[in-house]
Design a protein around this motif. Sequence first.
Motif, PDB file in Angstrom:
ATOM      1  N   UNK A  16       0.864  -1.181   0.000  1.00 14.51           N
ATOM      2  CA  UNK A  16       0.000   0.000   0.000  1.00 14.51           C
ATOM      3  C   UNK A  16       0.901   1.231   0.000  1.00 14.51           C
ATOM      4  N   UNK A  17       0.839   1.997  -1.082  1.00 14.46           N
ATOM      5  CA  UNK A  17       1.780   3.092  -1.295  1.00 14.46           C
ATOM      6  C   UNK A  17       1.142   4.475  -1.108  1.00 14.46           C
ATOM      7  N   UNK A  18       0.196   4.565  -0.167  1.00 13.63           N
ATOM      8  CA  UNK A  18      -0.360   5.883   0.185  1.00 13.63           C
ATOM      9  C   UNK A  18      -1.619   6.182  -0.581  1.00 13.63           C
ATOM     10  N   UNK A  19      -2.201   7.137  -0.027  1.00  9.98           N
ATOM     11  CA  UNK A  19      -2.049   8.332   0.752  1.00  9.98           C
ATOM     12  C   UNK A  19      -1.277   9.428   0.022  1.00  9.98           C
ATOM     13  N   UNK A  20      -1.930  10.241  -0.912  1.00 12.89           N
ATOM     14  CA  UNK A  20      -1.246  11.345  -1.579  1.00 12.89           C
ATOM     15  C   UNK A  20      -2.112  12.589  -1.559  1.00 12.89           C
ATOM     16  N   UNK A  21      -1.487  13.720  -1.210  1.00 12.50           N
ATOM     17  CA  UNK A  21      -2.230  14.952  -1.023  1.00 12.50           C
ATOM     18  C   UNK A  21      -2.447  15.778  -2.278  1.00 12.50           C
ATOM     19  N   UNK A  22      -1.677  15.526  -3.323  1.00 13.17           N
ATOM     20  CA  UNK A  22      -1.815  16.287  -4.565  1.00 13.17           C
ATOM     21  C   UNK A  22      -2.835  15.582  -5.458  1.00 13.17           C
ATOM     22  N   UNK A  23      -3.862  16.310  -5.857  1.00 15.68           N
ATOM     23  CA  UNK A  23      -4.981  15.718  -6.600  1.00 15.68           C
ATOM     24  C   UNK A  23      -4.493  15.042  -7.885  1.00 15.68           C
ATOM     25  N   UNK A  24      -4.745  13.749  -7.985  1.00 17.05           N
ATOM     26  CA  UNK A  24      -4.417  12.986  -9.191  1.00 17.05           C
ATOM     27  C   UNK A  24      -2.982  12.522  -9.294  1.00 17.05           C
ATOM     28  N   UNK A  25      -2.094  13.006  -8.421  1.00 20.82           N
ATOM     29  CA  UNK A  25      -0.663  12.697  -8.571  1.00 20.82           C
ATOM     30  C   UNK A  25      -0.344  11.227  -8.345  1.00 20.82           C
ATOM     31  N   UNK A  26      -1.223  10.521  -7.649  1.00 19.95           N
ATOM     32  CA  UNK A  26      -0.961   9.106  -7.372  1.00 19.95           C
ATOM     33  C   UNK A  26      -1.132   8.227  -8.609  1.00 19.95           C
ATOM     34  N   UNK A  27      -1.852   8.698  -9.626  1.00 24.86           N
ATOM     35  CA  UNK A  27      -2.125   7.849 -10.789  1.00 24.86           C
ATOM     36  C   UNK A  27      -0.847   7.556 -11.593  1.00 24.86           C
ATOM     37  N   UNK A  28      -0.027   8.559 -11.952  1.00 25.76           N
ATOM     38  CA  UNK A  28       1.240   8.225 -12.616  1.00 25.76           C
ATOM     39  C   UNK A  28       2.144   7.343 -11.760  1.00 25.76           C
ATOM     40  N   UNK A  29       2.142   7.563 -10.449  1.00 25.21           N
ATOM     41  CA  UNK A  29       2.941   6.706  -9.567  1.00 25.21           C
ATOM     42  C   UNK A  29       2.434   5.268  -9.615  1.00 25.21           C
ATOM     43  N   UNK A  30       1.110   5.117  -9.630  1.00 29.57           N
ATOM     44  CA  UNK A  30       0.523   3.784  -9.722  1.00 29.57           C
ATOM     45  C   UNK A  30       0.897   3.089 -11.023  1.00 29.57           C
ATOM     46  N   UNK A  31       0.919   3.834 -12.101  1.00 31.92           N
ATOM     47  CA  UNK A  31       1.327   3.254 -13.383  1.00 31.92           C
ATOM     48  C   UNK A  31       2.808   2.879 -13.355  1.00 31.92           C
ATOM     49  N   UNK A  32       3.595   3.632 -12.593  1.00 38.21           N
ATOM     50  CA  UNK A  32       5.004   3.267 -12.388  1.00 38.21           C
ATOM     51  C   UNK A  32       5.143   1.966 -11.615  1.00 38.21           C
TER      52      UNK A  32
END
Length: 395
Positions: free
Chosen positions: A166-182
């Motif tokens: 489980x990689x968070x928990x991100x405060x910047x709107x939408x920023x977790x999606x590119x990280x998830x694709x990574x």
Amino acid sequence: MALSQLASSSPSRSVNLLKPLLSAISLHRPISTDTTPITVETSVPFTAHQCEAPSRTVQTNAQELLNFFRDMAVMRRMEIAADSLYKAKLIRGFCHLYDGQEAVAVGMEAALTKKDCIITSYRDHCTFVGRDGTLLEVFAELMGRQAGCSKGKGGSMHFYKKDSNFYGGHGIVGAQVPLGCGLAFAQKYCKDEAVTFALYGDGAANQGQLFEALNISALWNLPAILVCENNHYGMGTAEWRAAKSPAYYKRGDYAPGLKVDGMDALAVKQACAFAKEHALKNGPIILEMDTYRYHGHSMSDPGSTYRTRDEITGVRQERDPIERIRKLILLHDLATEKELKDIEKEVRKEVDDAIAQAKENPVPEPSKLFSDVYAKGLGVESFGADRKEVRATLA
């Protein structure tokens, strides 16, 4: 008096005497943990884009349904308690609650293993608990204590549990999606045969970075599943005011999508299992979870200025995810109403005990402010008027 003696006495008398005994036996029977398959139908059909929708018929069992009920009861009680702690000023800063959306968290976990990754936005408390996070870790983190899942330094928006992917928990709107694709790229590169679920809200669905990440994921056939938790309000803005096309499951264009009743845990389970199988073979897919939050966007939002109280009450009465599972359990005689209420009482005590422990836990030492900033051996501090003196001391 022996049961045999009761049976040999007059029939009417024996029945009257046995009634309280039989009633007591039924009230204290063990709650079913049977894994015999039970077939149910989802509340509404799935709506598909560029793919064939999965069947509405879902296999479940007594154990799973009771686990769903208990897990969602924990999540609901936890979020209600967080509301009280925030109002008591024991939780500070931003705090976004998930009550109403619990079916997404439990249904998703039912289709996954801990090898699969999940990454989400700042509304992350229940997703963390679904990944085997503890109540103590939740409340300690919310109150900034050392026992928190991020050592008391992340707060409500930055829960994290690497051992459960489980990689968070991100405060910047939408920023977790590119990280998830990574994360999905890493899974494919390492041949893990696992997938990543990247969750975002309808308020983030218009972010450019989401479409950029989806594009490269589709080019490379990455096992990425983009999950739009559509609770119909991005902060205080209704979806129809923010999106020309609020059919978020179709937003991928070339990528397939599926619209799911996100208030039905079994529908979520079915959709996530379908999406996982698809992503491992064919690359990314979008799931739109039609769900609803009972609280406002955050604790600073009363949640009643842009929608009516009747609307909220109507969803609670007609679509509440916990009540849906309760009705299924009672329908199939898997537990009694009293047994389910006893579970809720146990859950309330567990939450209260976790809060008490978290309150006793110390806050981090001031020196810890500078730890966990860089990977060990890579951090530097600069000193002097011209900042030319550096020391690699951070860890």
